[in-house]
Design a protein around this motif. Structure first.
Motif: not given
Length: 258
Positions: A3-18
């Motif tokens: 649910g990151a701001p400015l995200a345009v999708g829900n794939e891995d590359e749209d979703c930052p992670a640690i």
């Protein structure tokens, strides 16, 4: 970090992670790693192997999957700021010291780290999201052959284009040239570069070091004679590989050992 701001999708590359790499024991220092890749990708050899090296020093590590092109500024900065806040909030869960959370970045990841180290806040204590109540200020910076300036002639053109597009605004270029944003509150910094780096000129590290010196921020600067860009741990470079020993000594000097 979905649910990151400015995200345009829900794939891995749209979703930052640690991805955590935790050491044994309590109250360990921690460092969040930002691999390089010109803001277009993220280099594996500047991620997990670096985390494992930090673990060998008694430092817990987190490799950040920050957003890259086609995502542009400020997405990556928001991602690393969120990572700092998250790790700080969950310090007890991760068994780390919330007052010893550093950042380490290579190349464009170094630009991201230097940007985060010169652009942070103390958190919004009234925020509904408890993560946003935490400070995004890193406690120290490690910059490895970093992109620092977005100004010609020393910038890395590919990183600048991926971050700001093909026709960036000059005011934004200056805003994101980290050497121009250093203050006396910028965290202590370790820098290393090679003098013959053909992709990201050594002047990037020299400019940041000069700015730190001007504002009386303590720093280590190590410039090695030879070595192509993107060396990572530099294990095959007999002289340049000493950066890890120098950095380990500097981290211990700053209390980053458990």
């Amino acid at each position: 970090m979905h649910g990151a701001p400015l995200a345009v999708g829900n794939e891995d590359e749209d979703c930052p992670a640690i991805t955590p790499y935790l050491v044994e024991g309590d109250d360990a220092p921690a460092i969040i790693i930002c691999p390089g890749g010109g803001y277009g990708t993220r280099a594996y050899h500047e991620g997990e192997p670096i985390a494992q090296w930090l673990n060998s020093l008694g430092v817990s590590a987190f490799v950040l999957r920050y957003r890259v092109a086609p995502y542009e500024y400020p997405c990556a900065l928001l991602d690393v700021q969120r990572a700092i806040r998250t790790v700080r909030l969950k310090a007890k869960q991760f068994r780390i010291n919330p007052n010893k959370i550093g950042l380490l970045g290579f190349s464009a990841g170094g630009h991201l780290v230097s940007n985060a180290g010169t652009s942070y806040d103390e958190g919004n204590k009234d925020a509904e999201d408890i993560i946003e109540r935490e400070s995004s200020r890193p406690d120290l910076l490690v910059l490895c052959y970093p992109v620092i300036t977005l100004l010609d002639p020393f910038t890395h053109a590919g990183s600048r284009k991926n971050l700001l597009g093909s026709e960036p605004d000059q005011a934004q270029i200056r805003q994101l040239s980290s050497e121009l944003q250093v203050t006396e509150d910028t965290p202590p910094t370790f820098l290393w570069h090679t003098s013959d780096d053909a992709a990201v000129p050594v002047e990037n590290s020299l400019l940041f070091a000069a700015a730190l010196s001007k504002h009386k921020v303590l720093f280590d600067l190590h410039v090695y004679a030879k070595g192509h860009h993107g060396l990572g741990l530099a294990e095959d470079e007999e002289h340049t590989k000493e950066w890890t020993s120098a950095c380990a000594s500097w981290l211990a000097f700053n209390g980053y050992q458990s």
